[in-house]
Design a protein around this motif. Structure first.
Motif, PDB file in Angstrom:
ATOM      1  N   PHE A  94      10.141   0.118   2.760  1.00 45.57           N
ATOM      2  CA  PHE A  94      11.502  -0.735   3.074  1.00 45.57           C
ATOM      3  C   PHE A  94      11.586  -0.928   4.445  1.00 45.57           C
ATOM      4  CE2 PHE A  94      12.998   1.668  -0.550  1.00 45.57           C
ATOM      5  CZ  PHE A  94      13.133   0.088  -1.405  1.00 45.57           C
ATOM      6  N   LEU A  95      11.072  -0.284   5.083  1.00 48.74           N
ATOM      7  CA  LEU A  95      11.016  -0.273   7.014  1.00 48.74           C
ATOM      8  C   LEU A  95       9.431  -1.445   7.135  1.00 48.74           C
ATOM      9  CD1 LEU A  95      11.510   0.717  10.213  1.00 48.74           C
ATOM     10  CD2 LEU A  95       9.941   1.689   9.256  1.00 48.74           C
ATOM     11  N   ILE A  96       9.056  -1.122   6.603  1.00 49.52           N
ATOM     12  CA  ILE A  96       7.274  -2.893   6.805  1.00 49.52           C
ATOM     13  C   ILE A  96       8.664  -3.750   5.805  1.00 49.52           C
ATOM     14  CG2 ILE A  96       5.944  -3.818   5.755  1.00 49.52           C
ATOM     15  CD1 ILE A  96       4.769  -0.832   6.232  1.00 49.52           C
ATOM     16  N   TYR A  97       9.299  -4.067   4.933  1.00 51.33           N
ATOM     17  CA  TYR A  97       9.822  -5.202   4.412  1.00 51.33           C
ATOM     18  C   TYR A  97      10.922  -6.022   4.686  1.00 51.33           C
ATOM     19  CZ  TYR A  97      12.489  -7.988   1.413  1.00 51.33           C
ATOM     20  OH  TYR A  97      12.487  -9.242   0.035  1.00 51.33           O
ATOM     21  N   LEU A 123       8.522   9.309   2.161  1.00 47.82           N
ATOM     22  CA  LEU A 123       8.024   8.952   3.323  1.00 47.82           C
ATOM     23  C   LEU A 123       7.626   7.663   2.973  1.00 47.82           C
ATOM     24  CD1 LEU A 123       6.183   9.778   6.001  1.00 47.82           C
ATOM     25  CD2 LEU A 123       4.403  10.159   4.665  1.00 47.82           C
ATOM     26  N   ASN A 124       6.173   7.319   1.972  1.00 47.56           N
ATOM     27  CA  ASN A 124       6.106   5.882   1.612  1.00 47.56           C
ATOM     28  C   ASN A 124       7.310   4.998   1.361  1.00 47.56           C
ATOM     29  OD1 ASN A 124       2.878   6.526   0.965  1.00 47.56           O
ATOM     30  ND2 ASN A 124       3.594   8.081  -0.407  1.00 47.56           N
ATOM     31  N   ALA A 174       3.885   5.490  -2.670  1.00 46.41           N
ATOM     32  CA  ALA A 174       5.337   6.354  -3.332  1.00 46.41           C
ATOM     33  C   ALA A 174       4.945   6.185  -4.968  1.00 46.41           C
ATOM     34  CB  ALA A 174       6.237   5.495  -3.149  1.00 46.41           C
ATOM     35  N   PHE A 175       4.043   6.226  -5.532  1.00 45.56           N
ATOM     36  CA  PHE A 175       3.873   5.246  -7.434  1.00 45.56           C
ATOM     37  C   PHE A 175       3.196   6.868  -7.324  1.00 45.56           C
ATOM     38  CE2 PHE A 175       1.582   3.865 -10.964  1.00 45.56           C
ATOM     39  CZ  PHE A 175       2.397   4.056 -12.025  1.00 45.56           C
ATOM     40  N   SER A 176       2.095   7.211  -7.020  1.00 46.18           N
ATOM     41  CA  SER A 176       1.033   7.972  -6.818  1.00 46.18           C
ATOM     42  C   SER A 176       1.759   9.628  -6.689  1.00 46.18           C
ATOM     43  CB  SER A 176      -0.303   8.118  -5.431  1.00 46.18           C
ATOM     44  OG  SER A 176      -0.945   8.738  -6.120  1.00 46.18           O
ATOM     45  N   ALA A 177       3.071   9.917  -5.722  1.00 44.74           N
ATOM     46  CA  ALA A 177       3.339  10.967  -6.136  1.00 44.74           C
ATOM     47  C   ALA A 177       4.401  10.950  -7.192  1.00 44.74           C
ATOM     48  CB  ALA A 177       3.709  10.676  -3.982  1.00 44.74           C
ATOM     49  N   PHE A 180       1.105  -1.156  -0.185  1.00 41.52           N
ATOM     50  CA  PHE A 180      -0.313  -0.123   0.299  1.00 41.52           C
ATOM     51  C   PHE A 180       0.750   1.441   0.048  1.00 41.52           C
ATOM     52  CE2 PHE A 180      -3.355  -2.977   2.411  1.00 41.52           C
ATOM     53  CZ  PHE A 180      -3.847  -3.057   0.894  1.00 41.52           C
ATOM     54  N   TYR A 181       2.135   1.205   0.696  1.00 44.75           N
ATOM     55  CA  TYR A 181       2.973   2.564   0.587  1.00 44.75           C
ATOM     56  C   TYR A 181       3.466   2.723  -0.554  1.00 44.75           C
ATOM     57  CZ  TYR A 181       1.882   2.831   5.670  1.00 44.75           C
ATOM     58  OH  TYR A 181       0.932   2.565   6.895  1.00 44.75           O
TER      59      TYR A 181
END
Length: 131
Positions: A115-118, A109-110, A82-85, A77-78
């Motif tokens: 990467f933090l989640i991953y 941010l996204n 990032a893709f949208s931004a 989702f993040y």
């Protein structure tokens, strides 16, 4: 300057009252009132800077939650955020801070949350396998 609006919202996270989230809501409401003021936001760069600052402080609980409980969020989702931004950066009519500043912030941010989640989920999996 318009009167400062304070939100009186009680947040519960796993049964506990979160004073940190409450203080962030107050700061967010305060910065939104500042942004609505014509004196401080006649400069568009300053308005974008205040928007980035307030959104960064509002994102801190998400970073803390992802660090403590990495399986409560999904990285995909993040990645979409990032893709949208990034697509809004491509469509920007000019390259000044007031036009692309917030989009660059959203990409950072996204991507950092993704990467933090991953990596936190990967490290949690390694710990589960070793024990």
């Amino acid at each position: 300057m318009p009167p400062v609006m304070f939100s009186v919202v009680t947040k519960y996270h796993k049964g506990r009252h979160s004073l940190f989230l409450y203080n962030l809501e107050i700061f967010y409401a305060f910065t939104q009132d500042i942004l609505r003021s014509r004196k401080l936001t006649s400069d568009p760069n300053l308005a974008v800077l205040f928007a980035i600052l307030s959104d960064t402080l509002a994102a801190l609980p998400t970073y803390i939650e992802v660090w403590r409980f990495p399986y409560t969020e999904r990285a995909i989702f993040y990645g979409g955020g990032a893709f949208s931004a990034l697509t809004s950066l491509i469509a920007a009519p000019n390259n000044n801070f007031s036009t692309i500043g917030f989009a660059i912030y959203l990409v950072i941010l996204n991507t950092s949350l993704m990467f933090l989640i991953y990596f936190r989920q990967k490290s949690e999996n390694n710990l589960k396998i070793n024990f």
